[in-house]
Design an enzyme around this catalytic site. Structure first.
Site, mmCIF file in Angstrom:
data_model
loop_
_atom_site.group_PDB
_atom_site.id
_atom_site.type_symbol
_atom_site.label_atom_id
_atom_site.label_comp_id
_atom_site.label_asym_id
_atom_site.label_seq_id
_atom_site.Cartn_x
_atom_site.Cartn_y
_atom_site.Cartn_z
ATOM 1 N N GLY A 238 11.051 -37.791 4.487
ATOM 2 C CA GLY A 238 10.679 -36.823 6.391
ATOM 3 C C GLY A 238 10.872 -37.897 7.105
ATOM 4 N N GLY A 239 11.391 -37.223 8.147
ATOM 5 C CA GLY A 239 11.203 -37.951 9.713
ATOM 6 C C GLY A 239 10.709 -36.979 10.334
ATOM 7 N N GLY A 240 9.667 -36.402 9.709
ATOM 8 C CA GLY A 240 9.053 -35.893 11.011
ATOM 9 C C GLY A 240 7.453 -36.334 11.849
ATOM 10 N N ALA B 47 4.708 -37.861 11.291
ATOM 11 C CA ALA B 47 4.381 -38.391 10.348
ATOM 12 C C ALA B 47 4.904 -39.586 9.611
ATOM 13 C CB ALA B 47 3.760 -38.108 9.079
ATOM 14 N N CYS C 202 -2.269 -27.598 11.949
ATOM 15 C CA CYS C 202 -3.740 -27.113 13.048
ATOM 16 C C CYS C 202 -4.430 -25.672 13.423
ATOM 17 C CB CYS C 202 -2.608 -27.088 14.174
ATOM 18 S SG CYS C 202 -3.727 -26.963 16.119
ATOM 19 N N CYS D 131 -8.177 -30.972 17.778
ATOM 20 C CA CYS D 131 -7.708 -29.723 17.532
ATOM 21 C C CYS D 131 -7.870 -29.769 19.406
ATOM 22 C CB CYS D 131 -8.181 -28.633 16.799
ATOM 23 S SG CYS D 131 -7.271 -27.210 17.333
HETATM 24 P P1 FAD Z 1 6.557 -32.434 9.999
HETATM 25 O O1 FAD Z 1 6.547 -33.305 11.503
HETATM 26 O O2 FAD Z 1 7.056 -31.259 9.555
HETATM 27 O O3 FAD Z 1 7.764 -33.219 8.937
HETATM 28 C C1 FAD Z 1 8.535 -32.877 7.745
HETATM 29 C C2 FAD Z 1 9.686 -33.391 7.689
HETATM 30 O O4 FAD Z 1 10.245 -33.497 6.553
HETATM 31 C C3 FAD Z 1 10.583 -32.683 9.105
HETATM 32 O O5 FAD Z 1 11.594 -33.182 9.170
HETATM 33 C C4 FAD Z 1 11.184 -32.089 7.439
HETATM 34 O O6 FAD Z 1 12.519 -31.963 7.718
HETATM 35 C C5 FAD Z 1 11.468 -33.106 6.749
HETATM 36 N N1 FAD Z 1 11.768 -32.950 5.163
HETATM 37 C C6 FAD Z 1 10.999 -31.447 5.086
HETATM 38 N N2 FAD Z 1 11.908 -31.086 2.954
HETATM 39 C C7 FAD Z 1 12.188 -32.209 3.447
HETATM 40 C C8 FAD Z 1 13.251 -32.918 2.258
HETATM 41 N N3 FAD Z 1 13.608 -32.112 0.676
HETATM 42 N N4 FAD Z 1 13.694 -34.106 1.931
HETATM 43 C C9 FAD Z 1 13.732 -34.936 3.117
HETATM 44 N N5 FAD Z 1 13.149 -34.553 4.242
HETATM 45 C C10 FAD Z 1 12.037 -33.205 4.017
HETATM 46 N N6 FAD Z 1 -1.230 -31.032 15.719
HETATM 47 C C11 FAD Z 1 -2.083 -31.431 17.289
HETATM 48 O O7 FAD Z 1 -2.596 -32.833 16.604
HETATM 49 N N7 FAD Z 1 -2.350 -31.068 18.080
HETATM 50 C C12 FAD Z 1 -1.641 -29.551 18.374
HETATM 51 O O8 FAD Z 1 -1.881 -29.005 19.071
HETATM 52 C C13 FAD Z 1 -0.732 -29.036 17.698
HETATM 53 N N8 FAD Z 1 -0.236 -27.933 17.197
HETATM 54 C C14 FAD Z 1 0.177 -27.005 17.200
HETATM 55 C C15 FAD Z 1 1.107 -25.511 16.975
HETATM 56 C C16 FAD Z 1 2.114 -25.611 15.991
HETATM 57 C C17 FAD Z 1 2.701 -24.500 16.520
HETATM 58 C C18 FAD Z 1 2.662 -25.942 14.526
HETATM 59 C C19 FAD Z 1 3.299 -25.713 14.214
HETATM 60 C C20 FAD Z 1 1.451 -27.444 14.482
HETATM 61 C C21 FAD Z 1 1.095 -28.071 15.481
HETATM 62 N N9 FAD Z 1 -0.073 -28.740 15.393
HETATM 63 C C22 FAD Z 1 -0.973 -29.660 16.350
HETATM 64 C C23 FAD Z 1 0.350 -29.378 13.990
HETATM 65 C C24 FAD Z 1 1.617 -30.718 13.735
HETATM 66 O O9 FAD Z 1 2.526 -30.790 14.571
HETATM 67 C C25 FAD Z 1 1.730 -31.109 12.522
HETATM 68 O O10 FAD Z 1 0.346 -31.545 12.099
HETATM 69 C C26 FAD Z 1 2.780 -32.266 11.561
HETATM 70 O O11 FAD Z 1 4.089 -31.850 12.477
HETATM 71 C C27 FAD Z 1 3.066 -33.178 10.950
HETATM 72 O O12 FAD Z 1 3.341 -33.801 10.301
HETATM 73 P P2 FAD Z 1 4.742 -34.122 8.803
HETATM 74 O O13 FAD Z 1 5.031 -35.516 9.607
HETATM 75 O O14 FAD Z 1 3.264 -34.029 8.263
HETATM 76 O O15 FAD Z 1 5.887 -33.168 9.038
HETATM 77 C C1 UQ1 Z 2 -2.859 -36.784 19.913
HETATM 78 O O1 UQ1 Z 2 -2.671 -37.755 19.980
HETATM 79 C C2 UQ1 Z 2 -1.449 -36.400 19.999
HETATM 80 O O2 UQ1 Z 2 -0.742 -36.754 19.560
HETATM 81 C C3 UQ1 Z 2 -0.053 -37.402 20.683
HETATM 82 C C4 UQ1 Z 2 -2.211 -35.049 19.871
HETATM 83 O O3 UQ1 Z 2 -1.026 -34.061 21.119
HETATM 84 C C5 UQ1 Z 2 -0.509 -34.221 19.490
HETATM 85 C C6 UQ1 Z 2 -3.528 -34.440 20.400
HETATM 86 O O4 UQ1 Z 2 -3.571 -33.042 19.899
HETATM 87 C C7 UQ1 Z 2 -4.603 -34.895 20.400
HETATM 88 C C8 UQ1 Z 2 -6.150 -34.350 19.899
HETATM 89 C C9 UQ1 Z 2 -4.705 -36.367 20.135
HETATM 90 C C10 UQ1 Z 2 -5.464 -37.668 19.737
HETATM 91 C C11 UQ1 Z 2 -5.238 -38.431 21.218
HETATM 92 C C12 UQ1 Z 2 -7.080 -38.568 22.041
HETATM 93 C C13 UQ1 Z 2 -7.187 -39.060 22.950
HETATM 94 C C14 UQ1 Z 2 -8.597 -37.808 22.307
#
Ligand code: FAD
Ligand code: UQ1
Length: 625
Positions: free
Chosen positions: A37-39, A41, A192, A374
Site C-alpha cells: 500500500g502506497g497510500g 501510511a 475521519c 480531526c
Molecule cells: P490510504 O491512504 O487509503 O491508502 C491505501 C493504499 O493501499 C492505496 O493507495 C491503495 O491503492 C493501496 N491498496 C489497496 N489495496 C491494495 C492491494 N491489494 N495491494 C497493494 N496496495 C493496495 N484524515 C485526517 O487526518 N484529517 C482529515 O481531515 C481527514 N479527512 C478525510 C476526509 C475524507 C472525505 C476522507 C475520505 C478521508 C479523510 N481523512 C482525514 C482520512 C485519511 O485520508 C485516511 O485516514 C488516510 O489516508 C489513511 O491512510 P492509509 O495509508 O491507511 O490508506
Molecule cells: C496533520 O499532521 C495532518 O497531516 C498533514 C492533517 O492533515 C491530514 C491533519 O488533519 C492534522 C490534524 C494533523 C496534525 C497536526 C497538527 C499540527 C495538529
C-alpha cells in the site's frame, strides 16, 4: 536470524530471474522491507525508513496498483467548493523516491511463514520486514441502491468519500432550493469520523448565506437532519457536547443509532436500520451519504487479520501479534483509534523506530499512544480541532498556547484549508512531517535542535516554540544608508541621509563615501571611521536591476520549476536584483502564497502570551519610526 535466512535464500533466485527474464517484471525479488500500500501510511513509512540512512537503493519496496494518489482529507474542501479534486491528486509514481522499488501491482495474498507476498500478476516478493498498509475500501455495495443513485447524474444523492463522486457534491448543494437535506454516517468505522458532519456544516453555511436556511424557523425553505448510526455526534465527549450544542443552536435535526441501509422509491427515500425497532424511512430532497467501509478482502482472508478483519497488531508497538516481522498502521490496522492521516503522523515514527530495532535484533521500545486528530469544519472560516489519544482522552497541541480547542477557531481553518494540504505533499509523504511534533529532516529532529547561530528555523512543535526566543526587532539604523562616528566625548554620531534623499541603490555613493567627500579627514581620523559596509550591502547597491529578457525568462522558468526552492530572495541573490523585481516578473503561484500565509498563521496560532506581547510592542515601535 530467521529473517536474514529468508532474504539470503531468495536472493539467488532474484538474480537469475533478472538475467533470464524478457519482461520488465523481476520475478521473486527480495527486499529488506516490503510495504503493502502506497497510500498515506505506506508513503510516509517508506520515506521515513529511507531517510533513516540505513537502506540502500531497492532495499525498500512499495507495492500498490494505483496510478494516482489523492489527498483524501481535502475532499471535504472539494465538497464545500473550496478546491478541485484534480489539485489534490498526484501520480503515485511521482511520490515514490527513485531509491525505493515501486511495484505497480495489487497484492493478493500473504505467506508470512515464508516471508512472502504474492501479487495479482503472480509475482512473489520476499521480505525481511513487512509493513501492511492497504487502507480502507469504500463499500458502496453495502447500502442497497447507493451505487445506482450515485451513478445517476440527475439523482439527489452525493458523497465526498470517493474521487468519482466528490466533484458533484458542491453542485448539488448549490442546486438545492428547498426541501429536506439529510447527511448520514454509518454505524461502522470510517475514515475521519468527523467528515460526515463537516460537509453538513459547510452546506448549512452555504444555504444560510443564500437565505435558504433559517434555524428554528418553520418557514425555512430547507430543513437539515444529521442521521448517524453512532450514538453521539462524535466519539470524544468533550467535542461531542460542543458539536451537539452547535447542532441544536443551528436547528439541525439529530437522529442517532440510525444506520443507512437502503435508498428506495427511485432515489427519494432513505431507509435506516435502528436497533430493536422497525426500519425508519425518511424522504429527502438532498442526501449526502457516508458509505460503509472495510479493509480489503485479501486482508480479511489473511492470517494477519483479527476477527473483525483488521491487521492484528499490538496497539503500542504496531507489531503483528503473531508474526514479529510484520507491522501495520493506518486505516487497515487494528489500532483502536480514529482512522486519520493525522494519526499516521504519530504512528509512522513509532513503526519505523521499532522496525529498525527489530532489524538490529532489539525489542521494539517505542510506543504509540493512539494520537489522532480531526479538524472539524463547523462553518466557512472556522474549525474545531479535535485531538485525542487512546480512550478518547484529549491530547491537544494548541491549548498550552492559549487557544481553546473546544471552540471553533479561525487559525485552525487555515491549518485545515491551506497548511495541511501543503505540508502533506511537501513534507509528510516525504517523511519529514510528524504532525504536532513538527518537521524532522534527515536523522535529526529540528524540534529538538537549537537553531544554528544567526539562523531562524520554522518550528511548529510545542517544545520547539517554547524554546524559541522572541526575535529582536531589526535595528532601523542598521542599513547601508547609515554611518556611525564615535566621538571623543564617548557618544556616537549617527548620520543618515534624509528620508527625502534617493536611496543608495539609486546613487552611486553610499552615505559613508558622501560623508568622506563632504568633509575630508586626516589619516588618524580616517582610521577611527567605522568599518566598510558589509559585502552584501555593496552587492545590493551595485546591482543594476536591469535583467536581460533571457535572464527574466530564466527567472520565470526556475520559478515555475520549483517555486518553493526558488524563492524571490534566492533568485534575487542569484541574478543580482531585488526580490521585489523577481516577484513582479515571476510571481509565486497562488498555492505557494497561500501555503506561506498558512505557515504564518500556524506560527502565530502557536505563539505564547509573551511572544504575542513582544510582537504587538514591535508593531507599535515600527509605527512610531
Ligand atoms: P490510504 O491512504 O487509503 O491508502 C491505501 C493504499 O493501499 C492505496 O493507495 C491503495 O491503492 C493501496 N491498496 C489497496 N489495496 C491494495 C492491494 N491489494 N495491494 C497493494 N496496495 C493496495 N484524515 C485526517 O487526518 N484529517 C482529515 O481531515 C481527514 N479527512 C478525510 C476526509 C475524507 C472525505 C476522507 C475520505 C478521508 C479523510 N481523512 C482525514 C482520512 C485519511 O485520508 C485516511 O485516514 C488516510 O489516508 C489513511 O491512510 P492509509 O495509508 O491507511 O490508506
Ligand atoms: C496533520 O499532521 C495532518 O497531516 C498533514 C492533517 O492533515 C491530514 C491533519 O488533519 C492534522 C490534524 C494533523 C496534525 C497536526 C497538527 C499540527 C495538529
Amino acid at each position: 536470524m530467521m529473517l536474514l535466512g529468508a532474504r539470503q535464500m531468495a536472493r539467488p533466485r532474484a538474480g537469475l530471474a533478472h538475467l533470464f527474464s524478457t519482461s520488465a517484471r523481476a520475478a521473486d525479488a527480495a527486499h529488506k522491507v516490503v510495504v503493502v500500500g502506497g497510500g498515506t501510511a505506506g508513503l510516509t513509512v517508506s520515506s521515513e525508513l529511507l531517510r533513516s540512512g540505513k537502506f540502500a537503493a531497492n532495499d525498500i519496496a512499495v507495492v500498490d496498483p494505483s496510478q494516482w494518489h489523492d489527498y483524501q482529507p481535502g475532499w471535504t474542501l472539494v465538497g464545500g467548493g473550496l478546491t478541485d479534486r484534480e489539485r489534490l491528486r498526484r501520480s503515485e509514481a511521482s511520490l515514490i523516491d527513485p531509491k525505493i522499488k515501486f511495484y505497480q501491482e495489487r497484492v493478493t495474498s500473504f505467506a508470512p511463514e515464508q516471508n512472502q507476498i504474492a501479487t495479482a500478476s503472480g509475482e512473489k516478493l520476499t521480505y525481511d520486514q513487512l509493513v501492511v498498509a492497504p487502507g480502507f475500501e469504500i463499500r458502496l455495495d453495502a447500502i442497497k441502491g447507493l451505487q445506482e443513485a450515485l451513478a445517476d447524474p440527475a439523482s439527489k444523492v452525493s458523497s465526498i468519500y470517493t474521487y468519482d463522486t466528490v466533484e458533484k457534491v458542491y453542485g448539488k448543494i448549490k442546486a438545492l432550493r428547498e426541501g429536506r437535506a439529510i447527511f448520514t454516517q454509518p454505524a461502522t468505522p470510517i475514515k475521519c469520523a468527523g467528515a460526515p458532519q463537516k460537509i453538513m456544516w459547510l452546506a448549512l453555511d452555504t444555504w444560510k448565506r443564500a437565505g435558504l436556511y433559517k434555524a428554528h424557523d418553520p418557514s425555512s425553505p430547507i430543513q437539515i437532519d444529521f442521521v448517524t448510526g453512532m450514538p453521539t455526534m462524535f466519539s470524544v465527549p468533550k467535542y461531542s457536547e460542543v458539536l451537539n450544542k452547535l447542532r441544536e443552536e443551528r436547528g439541525a435535526g439529530g437522529y442517532f443509532k440510525h444506520d443507512l441501509a437502503a435508498i428506495e422509491d427511485n432515489g427519494t427515500t432513505a431507509v435506516f436500520n435502528v436497533p430493536d425497532q422497525e426500519p425508519v424511512r425518511l424522504p429527502f430532497d438532498f442526501l449526502h451519504v457516508t458509505p460503509k467501509m472495510s479493509t480489503p478482502k485479501f486482508i480479511q482472508e489473511s492470517v494477519l487479520a483479527n476477527a473483525a478483519g483488521f491487521v492484528d497488531v499490538d496497539q503500542a508497538t504496531l507489531q503483528q501479534v503473531k508474526y514479529k516481522n510484520v507491522w501495520s498502521i493506518g486505516d487497515a490496522s487494528s489500532l483502536p483509534t480514529s482512522k486519520t492521516a493525522a494519526a499516521i503522523t504519530g504512528q509512522a515514527p513509532v513503526l519505523v523506530h521499532n522496525l529498525l530495532q527489530a532489524i538490529d535484533g532489539k525489542a521494539p521500545d517505542a510506543q504509540y499512544d493512539g494520537y489522532t486528530s480531526c479538524p472539524l469544519l463547523t462553518e466557512y472560516g472556522k474549525v474545531l480541532l479535535a485531538e485525542f489519544q487512546y480512550g478518547g482522552t484529549p491530547k491537544e497541541t494548541f491549548t498550552k498556547f492559549g487557544l481553546d480547542q473546544s471552540k471553533p477557531q479561525r487559525a485552525f481553518y487555515y491549518l485545515k484549508k491551506d497548511f495541511f494540504p501543503w505540508v502533506y505533499y511537501n513534507s509528510m509523504v516525504k517523511g519529514t512531517w510528524q504532525g504536532p511534533k513538527g518537521f524532522k529532516f534527515g536523522t535529526r529532529s529540528l524540534t529538538t535542535q537549537a537553531p544554528a547561530p544567526g539562523r531562524r528555523t520554522l518550528h511548529t512543535s510545542a517544545r520547539a516554540l517554547r524554546n524559541t526566543p522572541a526575535r529582536r526587532p531589526r535595528d532601523p539604523l542598521d542599513t547601508p544608508e547609515v554611518a556611525r562616528f564615535p566621538l571623543r566625548t564617548g557618544e556616537t554620531l549617527v548620520a543618515r541621509t534624509p528620508p527625502t534623499a534617493p536611496t543608495s541603490r539609486e546613487t552611486l555613493l553610499g552615505a559613508d563615501e558622501l560623508f568622506a567627500r563632504a568633509a575630508p579627514v586626516s589619516d588618524a581620523e580616517l582610521a577611527a571611521l567605522p568599518p566598510k559596509l558589509r559585502k552584501h550591502h555593496r552587492q545590493a547597491r551595485d546591482a543594476s536591476n536591469l535583467l536581460s529578457a533571457e535572464q527574466i525568462a530564466e527567472v520565470q522558468q526556475l520559478r515555475a520549476q520549483d517555486p518553493f526552492v526558488n524563492t524571490a530572495g534566492s533568485l534575487a541573490k542569484r541574478f543580482g536584483c531585488s526580490p521585489t523585481f523577481i516577484s513582479m516578473v515571476a510571481p509565486a503561484p497562488k498555492e505557494v502564497r497561500t501555503a506561506r500565509r498558512a505557515e504564518t498563521q500556524l506560527r502565530r496560532a502557536t505563539w505564547g502570551m509573551n511572544k504575542r506581547i513582544a510582537h504587538e510592542q514591535r508593531r507599535e515601535r515600527r509605527a512610531l519610526w
